[in-house]
Scaffold this motif. Structure first.
Motif, mmCIF file in Angstrom:
data_model
loop_
_atom_site.group_PDB
_atom_site.id
_atom_site.type_symbol
_atom_site.label_atom_id
_atom_site.label_comp_id
_atom_site.label_asym_id
_atom_site.label_seq_id
_atom_site.Cartn_x
_atom_site.Cartn_y
_atom_site.Cartn_z
ATOM 1 N N ARG A 499 0.847 -1.197 0.000
ATOM 2 C CA ARG A 499 0.000 0.000 0.000
ATOM 3 C C ARG A 499 0.880 1.243 0.000
ATOM 4 N N ASN A 500 0.540 2.204 -0.823
ATOM 5 C CA ASN A 500 1.351 3.414 -0.966
ATOM 6 C C ASN A 500 1.145 4.429 0.158
ATOM 7 N N VAL A 501 -0.124 4.659 0.513
ATOM 8 C CA VAL A 501 -0.418 5.715 1.491
ATOM 9 C C VAL A 501 0.278 5.464 2.827
ATOM 10 N N PRO A 502 0.189 4.278 3.420
ATOM 11 C CA PRO A 502 0.877 4.058 4.699
ATOM 12 C C PRO A 502 2.394 4.230 4.593
ATOM 13 N N ALA A 503 2.984 3.859 3.448
ATOM 14 C CA ALA A 503 4.431 4.029 3.289
ATOM 15 C C ALA A 503 4.809 5.506 3.278
ATOM 16 N N VAL A 504 3.992 6.318 2.600
ATOM 17 C CA VAL A 504 4.247 7.761 2.587
ATOM 18 C C VAL A 504 4.083 8.328 3.998
ATOM 19 N N LYS A 505 3.067 7.847 4.726
ATOM 20 C CA LYS A 505 2.892 8.293 6.109
ATOM 21 C C LYS A 505 4.101 7.907 6.963
ATOM 22 N N ALA A 506 4.619 6.713 6.729
ATOM 23 C CA ALA A 506 5.796 6.271 7.498
ATOM 24 C C ALA A 506 6.960 7.231 7.286
ATOM 25 N N MET A 507 7.167 7.631 6.040
ATOM 26 C CA MET A 507 8.244 8.586 5.778
ATOM 27 C C MET A 507 7.944 9.937 6.427
ATOM 28 N N ALA A 508 6.687 10.379 6.358
ATOM 29 C CA ALA A 508 6.327 11.666 6.958
ATOM 30 C C ALA A 508 6.625 11.662 8.457
ATOM 31 N N ILE A 509 6.354 10.543 9.116
ATOM 32 C CA ILE A 509 6.651 10.426 10.547
ATOM 33 C C ILE A 509 8.160 10.515 10.773
ATOM 34 N N ASN A 510 8.925 9.796 9.932
ATOM 35 C CA ASN A 510 10.382 9.858 10.045
ATOM 36 C C ASN A 510 10.882 11.293 9.898
ATOM 37 N N GLU A 511 10.351 11.985 8.896
ATOM 38 C CA GLU A 511 10.826 13.332 8.600
ATOM 39 C C GLU A 511 10.420 14.323 9.688
ATOM 40 N N ASN A 512 9.252 14.098 10.299
ATOM 41 C CA ASN A 512 8.854 14.966 11.410
ATOM 42 C C ASN A 512 9.780 14.802 12.603
ATOM 43 N N SER A 513 10.298 13.579 12.743
ATOM 44 C CA SER A 513 11.223 13.312 13.838
ATOM 45 C C SER A 513 12.612 13.878 13.535
ATOM 46 N N LYS A 514 13.084 13.651 12.289
ATOM 47 C CA LYS A 514 14.390 14.177 11.878
ATOM 48 C C LYS A 514 14.383 14.309 10.374
ATOM 49 N N LYS A 515 14.486 15.525 9.893
ATOM 50 C CA LYS A 515 14.437 15.780 8.462
ATOM 51 C C LYS A 515 15.595 15.088 7.751
ATOM 52 N N GLY A 516 15.262 14.404 6.674
ATOM 53 C CA GLY A 516 16.276 13.713 5.884
ATOM 54 C C GLY A 516 16.637 12.338 6.382
ATOM 55 N N SER A 517 16.004 11.892 7.475
ATOM 56 C CA SER A 517 16.395 10.612 8.078
ATOM 57 C C SER A 517 16.040 9.417 7.209
ATOM 58 N N THR A 518 14.942 9.522 6.443
ATOM 59 C CA THR A 518 14.526 8.376 5.627
ATOM 60 C C THR A 518 15.548 8.082 4.544
ATOM 61 N N LEU A 519 15.896 9.091 3.756
ATOM 62 C CA LEU A 519 16.864 8.875 2.673
ATOM 63 C C LEU A 519 18.239 8.531 3.238
ATOM 64 N N THR A 538 15.916 16.089 -5.734
ATOM 65 C CA THR A 538 14.952 16.972 -5.057
ATOM 66 C C THR A 538 13.669 16.241 -4.705
ATOM 67 N N ALA A 539 13.665 14.926 -4.806
ATOM 68 C CA ALA A 539 12.451 14.153 -4.526
ATOM 69 C C ALA A 539 11.997 14.357 -3.087
ATOM 70 N N GLY A 540 10.699 14.391 -2.898
ATOM 71 C CA GLY A 540 10.132 14.523 -1.567
ATOM 72 C C GLY A 540 9.562 13.209 -1.086
ATOM 73 N N LEU A 541 8.291 13.225 -0.693
ATOM 74 C CA LEU A 541 7.658 12.018 -0.153
ATOM 75 C C LEU A 541 7.564 10.893 -1.179
ATOM 76 N N SER A 542 7.707 11.221 -2.465
ATOM 77 C CA SER A 542 7.623 10.173 -3.486
ATOM 78 C C SER A 542 8.742 9.150 -3.351
ATOM 79 N N LEU A 543 9.836 9.510 -2.691
ATOM 80 C CA LEU A 543 10.922 8.538 -2.549
ATOM 81 C C LEU A 543 10.517 7.380 -1.648
ATOM 82 N N ALA A 544 9.432 7.549 -0.863
ATOM 83 C CA ALA A 544 8.953 6.465 0.003
ATOM 84 C C ALA A 544 8.316 5.341 -0.787
ATOM 85 N N ILE A 545 7.935 5.617 -2.036
ATOM 86 C CA ILE A 545 7.254 4.604 -2.846
ATOM 87 C C ILE A 545 8.021 4.319 -4.134
ATOM 88 N N GLY A 546 9.331 4.568 -4.114
ATOM 89 C CA GLY A 546 10.165 4.188 -5.255
ATOM 90 C C GLY A 546 10.198 5.203 -6.364
#
Length: 879
Positions: A499-519, A538-546
C-alpha cells in the motif's frame, strides 16, 4: 746607446705614472669611503636602517659599484644553479638506462589479465582481439595519428627541448591559485611519467615535487638522446587508449580492426582524443560518447589551427559517423563467462588501481563470483525469456544479482537477458538507474521502527497507519495500485500488500522526527545510489514509494543489510588481485560493519516479509513456497502515467539475498504488469544455491531462519501474531473509548440508525500521526470504524401491524412492511404475557402461530415486529 737609455726611462715613467694614478684613485676612493662612513650613525642598527633607505638603496644599485656587486652576485647564483642542476642530472642519470628501446619493449609487451571465480574457475582471459601488439616502429603509425596527437597534446613539440617553461609556469600558477587542475607537461614529460612514474602520477601535492623534478631532468636528457620521431613513437606505443588497450596499435586493432598505419583522419582524431581521460573516453563507455565526440572535434580543430589539415578536411572528418564503425565489443569477449560481472569488476579495478595499471594487464583477479550459481542464474533467465511470459507481459529485458548475505560478496550477476542481444545486450542493467517501486518500502519502514520518542507512539507490525486519501499532504494525487483505500490496516498488511499511502505516512513520521532521516537510512543501508541523479535529488515524499532511480546491486546490498540484522557491509566483487610479479595489489577482508538500524527493527521486517498469509492478496507464487527454503520476499512495480514499466522482486534469507528486475531498456510500459512475474527466477536460483551449494559447504541448512533478538514483543491482535520492538508500549498514544456500530452495515452508527440496530462496544483509540484523525483498533464483531452506516437513512419506513386475529387455535398477524423486508424471525408472539409461541411462520406479509386452549381474551396476545433493518413495531389483539 743614449737613445736606448732614453726609451727605457720613458717606459719607467709611464709605469710609474700609471701606478701613481691608481694609487691616487684608490686613496681618493678610500677617503670618500671614510668620509661616507663618518656621516653614518654610530649605532649599528641605526646605521643599517640608514643604509636601507629606499633612495640610498636605489642610488647604490644604479651606481658603478652597485652594478659590479650585482654582477658578482649573479655570477655566484649562476654557478650554484649550475652545480645544483649538474648534481641533479648526475643523481638521476642512472634512470636513463631504463629508457632505451630494449627496456621499453620489455615494459610494454603484450600482457593478459586473468579473471577467476571464487573457486579458481576461469571466467575470462583479457587479451584483446586479434594481434595485441603494443610496440610498433614509426613507419607503422599513421601520419594522421602523429599530427593529431601533437596538435592536441603538445603543438610546440617540434620546437621545445623536452619541457615547456611557459606551460609549466601556467599550470603551476593555476593550480596554486585554486583553478581547475591543469597539466603543463610536454609529450616528452608525459612519456617519462607513463613509463617511470605511473604509480606516482596522482600525487599532485608537495610529495610530487621530487617526481616532477625527475620528469623535467629526464625529459631534457631524452630530448638530447633521441630524435623527435623516436620520442613521439614511444609515446604512441605507451599511452592508454581506453580499457586495457595501451598503445595506438592496440586501439586501432580493437576499435577499427585495422593497423595503426592505416588510420583515416576521423579514426586517428578519435584515437588521439582518448589518452587525456581513457576511462571516460573509452569508445565502449556509452555514457561517455558525447564527451568523446566533443574531444575528437577539439582534436580536429587543433589540427586545422596548426595547419596540418584544411577546413574542408576537418568538416568531412566531423561528419563521419565514427562511432558507428566501431567493432562490436562482444567480439572481444569470446568465451567470456559472466560478462557483465567481469566488465563491472574491471571498471571497479580501473577506479581503484588506475587505468594504466589495469590496462597494462598481467593481473590475476580472483572474484567473489560462484560460477555454479552464475550458471544457474543465466539458465533461469534464459528459461524466462524462452517462455510466453515476456510476450504476455510486454518486457524485453531483465537483470538479477545474488549476494552472500553475511559477507556482502556478489556470487552471481546477470546484466541483461543475453549479453549478445542486439542493441542493449551489453548494457549492464544491474548497475543502471531504475525506479524500484514498492521494493524500497522495507527500508522506509526500517527507519519508522527505530522511532523511540518518549510519550509518543512507537511502531511495530501491528501498528495502524490508515490507508486514506492524503493528496494535500503528499502534494499530488496519491493512489494505491488497486485505486482503493482500505482504511485502518496494520503495517504488516500495508507492507505485505504494497500500500502506498501508509508508506508515505511512514516517511512523513520519520521526517517529522528528523528531516532527511529516511533517505539517509536508505543510503546507509547500502542503496547509496537512490535519489542521486538529476531531478531525483529533489524528490520529496515520493521517494517512500520508489519515485527515484537506483542501481540493482545497491538495493540488493541494502536488503542484505536487513538480513544481517540491520548491519551494513560494503558490497564486494573481488577477493584478490595479484600482478605479474606475484605482488598482492588488493585483498578482501571481512569487516564488522556498521549498525544502521537495530536488530529488532530488522527482525520486524523479516517477520512481515516472510508472512505468506499477509501477502496472500498479491498471489501465491513459487518464491514463497520453496520446499525447505524460507525467504523474506518483497515485490515492487514502478509506473509511468499510471501504467507499470518495471517489475521487481527481492528475496533474502540468512544466507543469500537476491534481486530480479524485468522491464524494457527504453522504459516502455508493460502490457500486463504483475510484480510477481520474477518469481520463477528467484525460486529456481535460490533453491539451487541454498540446497546444492551452501548446504554442502556448511553455510546453510534447511530450516535456518533469523534468531529473534532479545526484547522483541509478540502480541496477538485479531488472531495475528504481531511483532514489536522492545521500546514499543501498547498504551503510548492510546486510550479506551466506546463506539456505537450498526449491526446491518457493520459500520459506525449515525443519527439515522434505528436503536434496535445499534451496538455499543469498547475499542482502543489513537490518533493518526500524519492526518491527526482518530484511529480505532481492537474493534470486535467484524465492525469497521472507518465508515458510517450506509444501509439506513432518515427517510426509511418502519413496519406496522394491520391486524391480529385469533380463531381455531391459530393467531394470524398481518403486517404492512417498511423499507426493509421481513423474515421468519421478525415476529415475536407472546400469549398471556408469559408464553412465547414457537413455530411462527411467515407467508407473504402474514405471520401465523398455533396455540392450545380457549381463544385468548382481548389484549392477551402481544406481537413485536422487527424487520431486517431492526426497525420495530408492536401491538395486541383487540377481540
Amino acid at each position: 746607446m743614449a737613445k736606448a737609455k732614453k726609451s727605457t726611462s720613458r717606459k719607467l715613467n709611464v709605469y710609474a705614472n700609471l701606478s701613481n694614478k691608481r694609487k691616487a684613485k684608490k686613496d681618493i676612493e678610500t677617503r670618500r669611503r671614510a668620509e661616507y662612513l663618518a656621516t653614518l650613525p654610530k649605532h649599528p642598527v641605526k646605521r643599517l636602517l640608514y643604509r636601507l633607505h629606499p633612495k640610498r638603496l636605489w642610488a647604490y644599485w644604479f651606481s658603478k659599484r652597485g652594478v659590479i656587486m650585482a654582477l658578482k652576485i649573479l655570477g655566484i647564483v649562476v654557478l650554484l644553479l649550475a652545480l645544483l642542476v649538474g648534481g641533479m642530472f648526475a643523481y638521476f642519470r642512472k634512470d636513463l638506462d631504463q629508457i632505451r628501446p630494449g627496456e621499453i619493449d620489455k615494459r610494454v609487451q603484450s600482457t593478459v589479465t586473468t579473471y577467476l571465480d571464487r573457486n579458481g574457475q576461469l571466467l575470462w582471459e583479457d587479451k584483446g582481439d586479434g594481434n595485441y601488439k603494443l610496440v610498433v616502429p614509426s613507419a607503422d603509425l599513421s601520419d594522421n595519428l602523429k599530427k593529431a596527437t601533437v596538435a592536441i597534446e603538445d603543438r610546440n613539440f617540434f620546437q621545445h627541448s623536452g619541457i615547456s617553461v611557459t606551460g609549466t609556469l601556467r599550470a603551476a600558477v593555476n593550480n596554486f591559485t585554486g583553478g581547475d587542475v591543469q597539466g603543463g607537461s610536454t609529450l616528452t614529460q608525459q612519456l617519462v611519467k607513463q613509463v617511470f612514474f605511473a604509480d606516482q602520477a596522482s600525487n599532485r601535492g608537495i610529495g610530487g615535487i621530487p617526481r616532477k623534478i625527475k620528469e623535467l631532468i629526464l625529459s631534457i636528457e631524452i630530448e638530447r638522446m633521441y630524435s623527435k620521431d623516436q620520442i613521439l613513437t614511444l609515446y604512441l606505443n605507451e599511452s592508454p587508449y581506453g580499457g586495457r588497450r595501451n598503445g595506438a596499435e592496440s586501439g586501432a586493432e580493437t576499435y577499427f580492426g585495422i593497423p595503426a598505419k592505416n588510420l583515416s583522419l576521423a579514426q586517428a582524431s578519435l584515437l588521439a582524443a582518448i589518452p587525456q581521460n581513457p576511462s571516460t573516453f573509452d569508445p565502449y563507455n556509452v555514457a561517455g560518447h558525447d564527451a568523446l565526440i566533443n574531444r575528437q572535434h577539439e582534436v580536429l580543430d587543433a589540427m586545422r589551427q596548426v595547419g596540418y589539415i584544411t577546413q574542408a578536411q576537418e568538416d568531412e572528418a566531423k561528419k563521419e559517423p565514427i562511432l558507428d564503425t566501431l567493432k562490436p565489443l562482444a567480439s572481444q569477449y569470446e568465451g567470456i563467462k559472466a560478462p557483465h560481472f567481469v566488465q563491472m569488476v574491471r571498471s571497479e579495478l580501473e577506479s581503484e588501481l588506475g587505468t594504466a595499471t589495469v590496462g597494462k594487464g598481467g593481473l590475476t583477479v580472483t572474484t567473489t563470483l560462484d560460477l555454479r550459481i552464475q550458471t544457474k542464474l543465466e539458465s533461469a533467465m534464459t528459461d524466462m525469456f524462452n517462455s510466453y511470459v515476456p510476450a504476455y507481459a510486454g518486457f524485453t529485458n531483465g537483470a538479477a544479482t545474488v549476494e552472500d548475505s553475511q559477507t556482502g560478496q556478489i556470487v552471481a550477476l546477470v546484466g541483461s537477458k543475453d549479453f549478445n542481444a542486439e542493441g542493449f545486450g551489453q548494457d549492464n542493467a544491474a548497475t543502471a538507474y531504475i525506479q524500484p517501486g514498492s521494493s524500497i518500502k522495507p527500508l522506509v519502514y526500517s527507519q519508522l521502527f527505530e522511532q523511540k520518542p518518549t510519550g509518543q507512539q512507537n511502531y511495530g507490525s501491528g501498528s495502524i497507519l490508515k490507508d486514506e486519501p492524503i493528496d494535500q499532504i503528499y502534494g499530488a494525487p496519491l493512489q494505491n495500485a488497486d485505486r482503493k483505500f482500505l482504511g485502518d490496516i496494520t503495517i504488516r498488511t500495508s507492507l505485505a500488500t504494497s500500500r502506498n499511502v501508509p508508506a508515505v505516512k511512514a516517511m512523513a513520521i520519520n521526517e517529522n522526527s528528523k528531516k532527511g532521516s529516511t533517505l539517509q537510512t536508505i543510503h546507509d543501508m547500502g542503496a547509496s545510489s537512490y535519489c542521486t541523479q538529476g531531478a531525483d535529488t529533489t524528490a520529496g515524499l515520493s521517494l517512500a514509494i520508489g519515485g527515484c532511480g537506483l542501481k540493482q546491486v545497491d538495493l540488493v546490498n541494502a536488503y542484505a543489510s536487513i538480513a544481517r540484522g540491520g548491519i551494513y557491509k560494503p558490497q564486494s566483487s573481488v577477493l584478490e588481485v595479484k600482478n605479474s610479479s606475484g605482488e598482492t595489489l588488493k585483498k578482501w577482508s571481512d569487516v564488522a560493519g556498521k549498525q544502521v538500524v537495530s536488530a529488532q527493527s530488522a527482525y520486524v521486517l523479516d517477520d512481515i516479509l516472510s508472512d505468506t498469509n499477509a501477502s496472500a492478496a498479491l498471489g501465491n507464487y513459487a518464491a514463497k513456497n520453496i520446499p525447505g527454503v524460507k525467504l523474506a520476499i518483497k515485490t515492487g512495480t514502478s509506473d509511468k502515467g499510471g501504467n507499470a514499466k518495471d517489475l521487481w522482486m527481492l528475496g533474502y534469507s540468512p544466507a543469500l539475498t537476491m534481486g530480479v528486475w524485468l522491464g524494457n531498456p527504453d522504459t516502455t510500459i508493460l502490457k500486463n504488469g504483475t510484480s510477481s512475474l520474477g518469481s520463477p527466477i528467484v525460486a529456481s536460483v535460490m533453491e539451487y544455491a541454498h540446497k546444492e551449494i551452501y548446504a554442502p559447504e556448511g553455510k546453510w541448512k534447511s530450516g535456518d531462519w533469523f534468531t529473534q533478538p532479545a526484547g522483541i514483543q509478540r502480541i496477538n491482535q485479531s488472531g495475528v501474531n504481531q511483532v514489536y520492538p522492545s521500546w514499543w508500549n501498547a498504551t503510548q498514544g492510546q486510550s479506551n473509548a466506546q463506539l456505537t456500530f450498526d449491526k446491518v452495515s457493520k459500520f459506525k452508527a449515525t443519527n439515522c440508525t434505528p436503536d434496535g440496530a445499534k451496538d455499543t462496544v469498547n475499542v482502543t483509540k489513537s490518533t493518526d500521526p500524519v492526518t491527526k484523525k482518530d484511529i480505532y483498533t481492537n474493534v470486535p464483531n467484524g465492525y469497521d470504524a472507518t465508515k458510517d452506516d450506509d444501509k439506513h437513512s432518515c427517510s426509511d419506513a418502519s413496519p406496522s401491524i394491520v391486524s391480529i386475529n385469533t380463531s381455531g387455535g391459530t393467531i394470524t398477524v398481518v403486517v404492512n412492511p417498511g423499507t426493509f423486508p421481513l423474515d421468519s424471525t421478525s415476529a415475536t408472539i407472546t400469549l398471556n404475557g408469559t408464553q412465547q409461541l414457537s413455530g411462527v411462520t411467515l407467508s407473504g406479509n402474514t405471520f401465523k402461530a398455533s396455540y392450545n386452549g380457549p381463544p385468548p381474551a382481548k389484549g392477551a396476545v402481544s406481537v413485536a415486529i422487527s424487520d431486517t433493518g431492526y426497525y420495530q413495531t408492536s401491538g395486541t389483539n383487540q377481540n
